[in-house]
Design a protein around this motif. Structure first.
Motif, PDB file in Angstrom:
ATOM      1  N   GLY A 111       0.781  -1.224   0.000  1.00 54.90           N
ATOM      2  CA  GLY A 111       0.000   0.000   0.000  1.00 54.90           C
ATOM      3  C   GLY A 111       0.815   1.277   0.000  1.00 54.90           C
ATOM      4  O   GLY A 111       0.252   2.359   0.167  1.00 54.90           O
ATOM      5  N   GLU A 112       2.115   1.182  -0.235  1.00 55.70           N
ATOM      6  CA  GLU A 112       3.010   2.336  -0.168  1.00 55.70           C
ATOM      7  C   GLU A 112       3.392   2.811  -1.574  1.00 55.70           C
ATOM      8  O   GLU A 112       3.462   2.021  -2.510  1.00 55.70           O
ATOM      9  CB  GLU A 112       4.281   1.958   0.600  1.00 55.70           C
ATOM     10  N   THR A 113       3.633   4.112  -1.695  1.00 56.89           N
ATOM     11  CA  THR A 113       4.153   4.675  -2.933  1.00 56.89           C
ATOM     12  C   THR A 113       5.565   5.178  -2.689  1.00 56.89           C
ATOM     13  O   THR A 113       5.792   6.016  -1.809  1.00 56.89           O
ATOM     14  CB  THR A 113       3.290   5.846  -3.437  1.00 56.89           C
ATOM     15  N   VAL A 114       6.502   4.661  -3.457  1.00 62.30           N
ATOM     16  CA  VAL A 114       7.904   5.080  -3.362  1.00 62.30           C
ATOM     17  C   VAL A 114       8.281   5.742  -4.679  1.00 62.30           C
ATOM     18  O   VAL A 114       8.073   5.175  -5.763  1.00 62.30           O
ATOM     19  CB  VAL A 114       8.833   3.887  -3.077  1.00 62.30           C
ATOM     20  N   GLY A 115       8.821   6.959  -4.596  1.00 62.16           N
ATOM     21  CA  GLY A 115       9.259   7.679  -5.777  1.00 62.16           C
ATOM     22  C   GLY A 115      10.747   7.494  -6.003  1.00 62.16           C
ATOM     23  O   GLY A 115      11.538   7.523  -5.053  1.00 62.16           O
ATOM     24  N   LEU A 116      11.114   7.301  -7.256  1.00 62.56           N
ATOM     25  CA  LEU A 116      12.520   7.179  -7.638  1.00 62.56           C
ATOM     26  C   LEU A 116      12.823   8.328  -8.583  1.00 62.56           C
ATOM     27  O   LEU A 116      12.251   8.414  -9.675  1.00 62.56           O
ATOM     28  CB  LEU A 116      12.768   5.826  -8.304  1.00 62.56           C
ATOM     29  N   VAL A 117      13.716   9.226  -8.163  1.00 61.89           N
ATOM     30  CA  VAL A 117      13.980  10.443  -8.924  1.00 61.89           C
ATOM     31  C   VAL A 117      15.474  10.575  -9.203  1.00 61.89           C
ATOM     32  O   VAL A 117      16.314   9.961  -8.535  1.00 61.89           O
ATOM     33  CB  VAL A 117      13.469  11.697  -8.180  1.00 61.89           C
ATOM     34  N   GLY A 118      15.777  11.407 -10.182  1.00 59.44           N
ATOM     35  CA  GLY A 118      17.157  11.652 -10.575  1.00 59.44           C
ATOM     36  C   GLY A 118      17.191  12.098 -12.022  1.00 59.44           C
ATOM     37  O   GLY A 118      16.196  11.992 -12.744  1.00 59.44           O
TER      38      GLY A 118
END
Length: 262
Positions: free
Chosen positions: A34-41
């Protein structure tokens, strides 16, 4: 929170012109149920390669991918099917992600047909249900992708991703190809679907304000490595790593006072 996906010291190298490029260089990442993890770069940092590794579209050079505590990086053939059903993707461009020669009902049904074990009636009912879930009318299945707007096409892509009842969606720039006026509708749809079905998201994007709003946690990637991760609001407001500081200072008003040294 129960851990759904875990990446342990994951690496992917490519050999080009006699040299080795470490696209993903030993990352550790977890996503809870149920979690949202963002991957940025920045472009080329390894975000999309990481997504392809998670989706098992690429084989890792080394490291482990655990789903519900079970390693999946070595699974092949039929043994991989349950994982394929549980982890689906929504890609960046809804104009190229949908086969223009297929009717929408066949596009949405395609994962069910590929997975096997579903009767024609079940496929028909599941397709109609998912089209309704994403807010499309009942006659949408009879039409072709070119008859829909960009936002509607992305809804079709989301319906296709949901038809196997997955637990994790990999969202690779899911709204970047859409008009600004439509982006909020798709993001709100994704939030509603997450609440309704308990989905987990791995969200990859260059849109840092959107990531800060959508995600529970953010991981900042640079040159194939995760240089900083933490709760979304805290990391966006006060990043600690120099690269993360520069990245967020360039994009977010709330971080505009952070000095961005070269």
């Amino acid at each position: 929170m129960t851990t759904l996906l875990e990446l342990r010291d994951l690496r992917k190298s490519f050999r080009r012109a006699g040299s080795v490029v470490n696209a993903v260089d030993g990352i550790d990442l977890t996503i809870g149920a149920g979690e949202t993890v963002g991957l940025v770069g920045e472009s080329g940092c390894g975000k999309s390669t990481t997504a392809r590794l998670v989706l098992r579209l690429l084989e890792p050079t080394s490291g482990s991918i655990l789903f519900n505590g079970e390693p999946v990086e070595t699974l092949k053939g039929r043994a991989l099917r349950p994982f394929r059903s549980a982890v689906q993707a929504v890609f960046q461009n809804p104009y190229s992600a949908l086969d223009p020669r297929m009717r929408v009902r066949d596009i949405v049904a395609e994962p069910l047909v590929a997975a096997g074990g579903h009767g024609a009636g079940e496929v028909r009912d599941r397709v109609a249900e998912q089209l309704g879930v994403v807010g499309l009318r009942g006659d949408a299945g009879d039409r072709f992708p070119h008859e829909f707007s960009g936002g509607q096409r992305q809804r079709i892509a989301i319906a296709r991703a949901l038809v196997l009842l997955p637990k994790l969606l990999v969202l690779d720039e899911p709204v970047s190809a859409l008009d600004v006026s439509i982006r909020a509708q798709i993001l709100n749809l994704l939030l509603d679907l997450q609440d309704r079905f308990g989905l987990s998201y791995l969200l990859i994007s260059h849109d840092l304000p959107m990531v800060a709003r959508m995600c529970d946690r953010i991981a900042v990637m640079y040159l194939g490595r995760i240089v900083e991760s933490g709760p979304a609001a805290a990391l966006a407001a006060q990043p600690q790593h120099p690269y993360a500081q520069t990245l967020f200072a360039a994009a977010l008003p709330l971080a505009a006072t952070i000095r961005g040294d070269r």
